[in-house]
Write an enzyme that holds these catalytic residues in place. Structure first.
Site, short mmCIF file in Angstrom:
data_model
loop_
_atom_site.label_atom_id
_atom_site.label_comp_id
_atom_site.label_asym_id
_atom_site.label_seq_id
_atom_site.Cartn_x
_atom_site.Cartn_y
_atom_site.Cartn_z
N TRP A 119 0.30 -0.93 0.09
CA TRP A 119 -0.20 -0.47 0.23
C TRP A 119 0.98 1.03 0.36
O TRP A 119 1.89 1.18 0.72
CB TRP A 119 -0.64 0.00 1.03
CG TRP A 119 -2.01 1.14 1.74
CD1 TRP A 119 -2.30 1.69 0.50
CD2 TRP A 119 -2.36 1.73 2.44
NE1 TRP A 119 -3.59 2.20 1.30
CE2 TRP A 119 -3.13 2.95 1.97
CE3 TRP A 119 -0.78 1.72 4.36
CZ2 TRP A 119 -3.60 3.44 3.18
CZ3 TRP A 119 -2.18 2.64 5.16
CH2 TRP A 119 -3.13 3.77 4.66
N ASP B 99 0.12 -5.33 9.49
CA ASP B 99 -0.99 -4.59 9.41
C ASP B 99 -2.08 -5.17 8.78
O ASP B 99 -2.65 -5.85 8.13
CB ASP B 99 -0.66 -3.62 7.71
CG ASP B 99 -1.56 -2.42 7.61
OD1 ASP B 99 -2.16 -2.43 8.54
OD2 ASP B 99 -1.84 -1.90 6.51
N ALA C 200 -5.39 -4.35 8.07
CA ALA C 200 -6.92 -3.99 7.97
C ALA C 200 -8.43 -4.28 6.98
O ALA C 200 -9.22 -3.24 7.05
CB ALA C 200 -6.34 -2.47 7.13
N LYS D 290 -12.64 -0.99 7.58
CA LYS D 290 -13.48 -1.54 6.78
C LYS D 290 -14.55 -2.79 6.86
O LYS D 290 -15.83 -3.03 6.58
CB LYS D 290 -12.67 -2.32 5.83
CG LYS D 290 -10.78 -1.76 5.75
CD LYS D 290 -11.23 -0.94 4.35
CE LYS D 290 -9.82 0.08 4.26
NZ LYS D 290 -9.66 0.85 3.47
C1 LMR Z 1 -6.99 2.26 -0.01
O1 LMR Z 1 -6.17 1.47 -0.69
O2 LMR Z 1 -7.66 2.33 -1.32
C2 LMR Z 1 -7.62 2.36 1.37
O3 LMR Z 1 -6.89 2.06 2.20
C3 LMR Z 1 -7.88 3.83 1.44
C4 LMR Z 1 -6.38 4.66 1.19
O4 LMR Z 1 -6.74 5.45 2.33
O5 LMR Z 1 -6.00 4.97 0.71
#
Ligand code: LMR
Length: 395
Positions: free
Chosen positions: A130, A211, A213, A246
């Protein structure tokens, strides 16, 4: 002073979501940001959340500050959710946690504590990861190293590459792992692979930072935490960043936590004071509303049943969408998209080039990230054929 600062390009994820919102194309489809959307294309509020909110509004008598550690009921609930109600570490009293502004806050407080314990420590992050992991961890002064994770050819985990790269980690390094539903690729470790990673962490003296999420949106609440719980059963110290964005749908309420599994009770207590001091210097204390709601949902039996049923329906719907999308793409494109069904959670890389992703946005109003990451939960019966047809045009 300020005039020296240059204009930045927009956020890789939120910027594209804004661009989609502004696009007048009546056929546009937003597959950018990771939010769950129902068949009507709405990100719904859980019924359990609505019930908890009503009770909170009726009973609320103060808006006084929370402590820097946040709401106690929430901390209890999130610890049990991620570690398991029967966790031995919890029973031993060697766990502490701090409520944070979202999972991002959870990552940031975890990073602050790693930096305090070992300034400039090396943190291994998956390639890809991410994108926000990089500034969240890097800007506190930690050194980021990457390990291979995704194999675009097989659309699965490059586990040999991961193991080979992690062999270069030194004692004292930290390894950031996605607990489930890998963001951005959706390819997860099997339990057998988690066990091999646990061996490596143990033998090399590495600390896991997990992590998590998307717990509950892959295979189920307990199943999705199995890898994390295996690490906790094997290692003396584990840091966890958890999010309720989420799985309780509290996105904008910014509700998350950093959980510290420590060697003993005294250390868990010391780390909590460190985490509170870190929170105080960054944002003082977390916002209350989302955590008050989540605290009730996670600790009240009746609300818990309603919430688990709703979450399970979301999870099943996403998995059904994966099957439908695979079929639709295979029919229109004449290619194998079976990997979409094997992946977990909200995300999948479609395997398109950045140029193809740009064409999809510009010519068809189908918005995905340049990496071709899509939010599967943005698909519905009305847009699935259009998305598949548009993808086949750019292929
Ligand atoms: C995403 O990856 O789209 C989500 O985790 C929202 C974000 O804050 O990026």
């Amino acid at each position: 002073m300020l005039q020296g600062l240059e204009q930045l390009s927009s956020d890789l994820i939120l910027g594209l979501s804004d661009a989609c919102r502004a696009d007048p194309n009546p056929n546009k489809v937003n597959l950018t940001v990771g939010i769950y959307m129902n068949e009507a294309g709405v990100c719904p509020v859980f019924e359990a959340v609505q019930l908890a909110q009503r009770a909170i509004v009726d009973e609320e008598v103060t808006k006084a500050y929370l402590s820097a550690a946040g709401d106690a009921q929430f901390n209890t609930g999130i610890q049990r959710l991620t570690l398991g109600a029967d966790s031995i570490a919890l029973a031993d009293g060697r766990v502490s946690s701090i409520q944070t502004p979202g999972g991002c806050g959870g990552l940031r407080i975890g990073a602050e504590i790693i930096q305090a314990a070992s300034p400039g420590a090396r943190v291994w992050i998956s390639d890809p990861t991410w994108p926000v992991h990089i500034p969240l961890l890097g800007s506190v002064g930690l050194q980021l190293q990457s390990y291979r994770y995704y194999d675009p050819a097989s659309h699965g985990v490059n586990f040999d590459g991961m193991v080979e790269d992690l062999k270069n980690a030194r004692a004292g390094d930290v390894v950031l792992l996605h607990g489930c539903c890998h963001n951005p690729c959706g390819a997860d470790l099997s339990l057998a692979q988690w066990a091999i990673v646990a061996d490596m962490l143990e033998q090399q003296g590495l600390t896991p930072f997990v992590d998590i999420a998307y717990q509950g949106l892959g295979d189920g609440l307990e199943e999705d935490a199995a890898g994390l719980r295996l690490l906790i059963s094997r290692l003396p110290e584990v840091i966890v960043a958890a999010s309720c964005s989420k799985n309780i749908g509290l996105y904008r309420e910014r509700t998350g936590a950093t959980i510290f599994v420590c060697r003993d009770e005294a250390n868990a207590s010391a780390i909590l004071t460190q985490a509170q001091a870190a929170a105080r210097r960054v944002y003082s204390m977390p916002p209350a509303h989302g955590a008050l709601v989540a605290g009730r949902v996670l600790t009240d039996d009746n609300l818990g049943v309603i919430w688990r049923t709703e979450l399970s329906a979301m999870c099943q719907r996403i998995n059904g969408l994966r099957t439908n999308l695979r079929r639709a793409l295979e029919t229109t494109c004449g290619q194998d998209f079976a990997f979409i069904e094997r992946e977990k959670g909200m995300f999948s890389f479609l395997g398109l080039s950045a140029a193809q992703a740009v064409r999809l946005r510009k010519e068809f109003g189908v918005y995905m990230l340049d990496s071709s990451r899509i939010n599967v939960a943005g698909i519905n019966a009305r847009n699935i054929d259009y998305v598949a047809q548009s993808v086949s045009e750019v292929l």
